[in-house]
Write an enzyme that holds these catalytic residues in place. Structure first.
Site, PDB file in Angstrom:
ATOM      1  N   ASN A  38      37.075  31.249  48.421  1.00  0.00           N
ATOM      2  CA  ASN A  38      35.633  31.187  48.236  1.00  0.00           C
ATOM      3  C   ASN A  38      34.995  30.567  49.469  1.00  0.00           C
ATOM      4  O   ASN A  38      35.675  30.193  50.427  1.00  0.00           O
ATOM      5  CB  ASN A  38      35.279  30.408  46.960  1.00  0.00           C
ATOM      6  CG  ASN A  38      35.861  29.008  46.959  1.00  0.00           C
ATOM      7  OD1 ASN A  38      35.536  28.183  47.801  1.00  0.00           O
ATOM      8  ND2 ASN A  38      36.756  28.737  45.998  1.00  0.00           N
ATOM      9  N   ARG A  39      33.685  30.421  49.455  1.00  0.00           N
ATOM     10  CA  ARG A  39      32.935  30.027  50.642  1.00  0.00           C
ATOM     11  C   ARG A  39      32.764  28.514  50.796  1.00  0.00           C
ATOM     12  O   ARG A  39      32.079  28.065  51.713  1.00  0.00           O
ATOM     13  CB  ARG A  39      31.553  30.686  50.618  1.00  0.00           C
ATOM     14  CG  ARG A  39      31.579  32.191  50.751  1.00  0.00           C
ATOM     15  CD  ARG A  39      30.198  32.774  50.519  1.00  0.00           C
ATOM     16  NE  ARG A  39      29.186  32.099  51.325  1.00  0.00           N
ATOM     17  CZ  ARG A  39      27.903  32.012  51.006  1.00  0.00           C
ATOM     18  NH1 ARG A  39      27.471  32.529  49.871  1.00  0.00           N
ATOM     19  NH2 ARG A  39      27.056  31.395  51.809  1.00  0.00           N
TER      20      ARG A  39
END
Length: 408
Positions: free
Chosen positions: A210-211
């Site tokens: 994920n970011r």
């Protein structure tokens, strides 16, 4: 409103060379900076360096620019004073109210936040005289940072290393945003914080991730350590962030590794903060060799559900332990981010939940953050946009308020 006026004091230690980077960070952030070195500091870094980077004259004595009464005026007009490095000698002179050079005189006239970033050998840092001087300065309202541990002059290692200039700059910004952000209210408490995004391997090359950059979790750990806590930071993927000063860092990769590390660290913690972005799912099967592109459509990716670490931590918490969760939410047809956050607080059962609205440059991979702080008693507090350290300070305010008095 004009640029914040910062006095950067530099004492005479080998770490003085790092003050040039700190000065650059201040000026590039739009601050007006006047450098006040001691005479000993100029043995390490020349006045020309400070003048070129600040665009302002550099003097050490109180008899320079006498008509403007600089030794009084500089402190009176400052919005923030940062002394980095602050040597054992400088801390002693400041604690005893000496005014024998321009820097110490300015410290006596400053009525703004004052931040000392110590740097010295370990024996000096732990000496009773230095500890007493630090206690005196803190009792007067100054912020004296906990130093980092690591390589010192020569072959020595240990606590006493100057914190990274980026960390000092972050904490300096925090004091400009909120002068009372670093009380010593977590002194002696044990806290554990998770940070970053987990990575769930698909094959030896690829992963589901994920970011999350980990910046918010690191800010939480950094602020807690400077409020006196013993901090364990369980860090997944964190964009190569530097370790916060005075923080024990445990590195993990997958959600399961984080689960094990968090349960272990939480066993004797007073506060547990689950700010990491843990993957909800992982590939059901780990392929042992790289999946090749063959021209045919790949097989569908089957997913398995990861454990809910926050729910487990809530279930396992010991009496008096405070558990804080984070929720990165987006709105949809059933409600906005805050609506989903309220529902998540009920499901998770934690004491506090920070809700961040994500997307469109919010929360992930940016320097600032905003959101809402939801409490189990129904209290809701909006967290206005500001640095991630500012949001961290608000979280620690609320968590500290829930702690029972320390025994003994």
């Amino acid at each position: 409103m004009g640029a914040p006026r910062v006095l950067l004091g530099v004492a005479g230690g080998i770490a003085a060379y790092k003050s040039a980077e700190l000065l650059r960070r201040f000026t590039e952030s739009g601050h007006s900076v006047r450098v006040l070195p001691t005479a000993a500091a100029l043995e390490f870094v020349g006045a020309a360096t400070f003048e070129a980077l600040s665009g302002q004259p550099v003097h050490t004595g109180v008899f320079h620019d006498v008509p403007s009464v600089a030794h009084v005026r500089l402190g009176q007009e400052a919005d923030l004073v940062v002394v980095a490095p602050a040597t054992a000698d400088l801390l002693a002179r400041a604690a005893h109210g000496r005014a024998d050079d321009l820097l110490t005189a300015a410290l006596l006239t400053a009525r703004c936040p004052v931040l000392f970033a110590p740097a010295m050998h370990t024996e000096m840092w732990v000496h009773p005289a230095t500890r007493d001087n630090v206690a005196v300065l803190r009792a007067r309202g100054a912020v004296v940072l906990e130093p980092a541990s690591g390589r010192l002059t020569g072959k020595d290692t240990g606590p006493g290393r100057l914190p990274d200039p980026a960390e000092i700059a972050e904490l300096a910004r925090l004091l400009l945003e909120r002068p009372d952000a670093l009380p010593r209210d977590l002194e002696g408490r044990r806290v554990v914080v998770s940070a970053g995004g987990t990575r769930e391997p698909l094959d030896p090359v690829r992963f589901l991730g994920n970011r999350s950059s980990g910046r918010q979790g690191y800010a939480l750990a950094r602020v807690a350590a400077q409020r006196g806590a013993h901090v364990t930071l369980v860090a997944a993927s964190t964009a190569e962030l530097a370790d916060p000063a005075a923080v024990q860092v445990v590195r993990v990769g997958t959600a399961e590794q984080m689960r094990v590390a968090m349960h272990d660290a939480a066993a004797d913690a007073d506060i547990v903060v689950m700010s990491a972005a843990v993957a909800d799912f992982r590939p059901a099967t780990l392929v042992v060799s790289k999946i090749k592109k063959t021209g045919a459509e790949p097989d569908p990716l089957r997913l398995a559900t990861n454990a809910d670490i926050l729910v487990e931590l809530v279930a396992a918490r010991r009496p008096g332990q405070v558990v804080v969760g984070f929720a990165a939410e987006t709105g949809d047809e059933s409600g906005d981010a805050l609506h989903h956050g309220r529902a998540k607080l009920r499901r998770k059962g934690c004491d506090l939940l920070v809700v961040n609205a994500v997307g469109d440059g919010k929360a992930f991979e940016v320097a600032d953050n905003a959101g809402w702080l939801l409490a189990a008693d129904g209290t809701e507090t909006e967290l206005a946009s500001g640095s991630k350290a500012l949001l961290a300070s608000r979280v620690w305010d609320a968590a500290a308020a829930l702690l029972k008095p320390a025994s003994g």
